[in-house]
Design a protein around this motif. Structure first.
Motif: not given
Length: 335
Positions: A87-105
């Protein structure tokens, strides 16, 4: 002639009687299972070493990451107190997008592995994921058809859940029933789900896992906090705790379609999981009172439409490339 010594004979008989009584007492005692004892003694050193390693394991992650010795369960610092730092510091500058990996077992359509970071403590993120009414957060859930708690051990529950999930394919859309068993454990913030019985989907299973991240650990330098109390103390209760979220989802239809349809379906599956993660990030922003536009810069509806066009174009290009390669191979074979 030798005379019989009756005293010696009486002593011998008394000794034999005492020996018989002692043997009977020994036979009544429980016998030691020597093979089991040998196995236990041979395995004990290894088990003891593993126990010590687990108890005194050193942290290997980089600064700010989760550590095995870090204890998040602390009655003195509830979730409400942890949220006060946000609440005191709500902003978090995390500019890394989600890491999405698609594999085909082999034999499956795809397995999607996602890793992302969320600006909320693990308890808060876990509350969102396990909320019985989380369809208000995740847009791909139309409604909860049934929910039954099969086992309740406080921090761990096993739930039988049936939901109506929204699906889209080209110009068509509809709902499909997803019937799963969910094993959720708040002790390690994990949740595993598995389809109850095969139908349209032969296999549908996966897991969620949430781990703490100490964002403001540098305020404790050079001291390394080992407990939540130490972390909150050295940061003067201003230390924020974020979460690393890992989602793994395996999808295997009863009949895996051939290309290019399978390519398209993999793209849709990956996109559905991506929207799910975006919904989670947006809900975290809402809880902190931060505008979603501060954290998610794309409009999901527009992004969905563009993504569908890109997926279709990508499939067409790959299919055309495959046909060209086949023709080139045929020409080479002729000569």
């Amino acid at each position: 002639m030798f005379k019989t010594d009756h005293r010696l004979m009486g002593e011998k008989e008394a000794n034999n009687s005492r020996k018989n009584v002692q043997m009977q007492e020994i036979n009544k005692r429980p016998r030691i299972n020597l093979p089991a004892l040998r196995d236990f003694l041979s395995q004990f050193p290894g088990k003891f070493q593993r126990h010590l390693k687990s108890r005194f394991k050193r942290p290997t992650e980089t600064e700010g990451a989760n550590r095995d010795i870090f204890k998040l369960k602390d009655a003195n610092f509830s979730l409400e107190k942890q949220m006060q730092a946000w609440k005191k510091n709500p902003v978090w500058d995390d500019d890394q997008p989600p890491s999405i990996e698609v594999v085909v077992p082999e034999g499956s359509l795809c397995q999607v592995n996602v890793k992302t970071k969320v600006g909320l403590p693990p308890d808060a993120v876990y509350n969102i994921v396990t909320d019985p009414d989380n369809r208000r957060v995740f847009k791909n859930i139309k409604e909860v058809l049934s929910r039954k708690v099969l086992l309740d051990e406080g921090s761990r529950q096993i739930v039988e859940l049936e939901q109506a999930a929204i699906w889209r394919f080209l110009w068509w859309s509809g709902t499909i029933s997803v019937h799963v068993l969910v094993d959720q454990n708040r002790e390690d913030y994990s949740m595993k789900f598995k389809q109850v019985k095969a139908g349209f989907m032969k296999r549908f299973e996966g897991s969620w896992r949430v781990e703490p991240i100490l964002l403001d650990e540098k305020l404790c330098h050079p001291f390394k906090p080992k407990t939540l109390s130490e972390y909150m103390s050295c940061t003067q209760c201003n230390g924020r705790i974020a979460s690393k979220v890992t989602l793994q989802q395996l999808v295997e239809p009863a009949i895996v379609p051939p290309p290019p349809i399978s390519w398209y379906l993999r793209g849709i599956t990956a996109r559905t999981v991506e929207v799910l993660i975006n919904d989670l990030v947006e809900e975290a922003a809402r809880i902190k009172g931060v505008s979603a536009t501060d954290l998610v810069t794309t409009n999901l509806n527009l992004d969905q439409a563009l993504s569908n066009e890109i997926q279709t174009l990508d499939i067409k290009e790959r299919w055309a490339l495959r046909r060209r390669n086949s023709r080139v191979k045929e020409r080479k074979d002729r000569f």
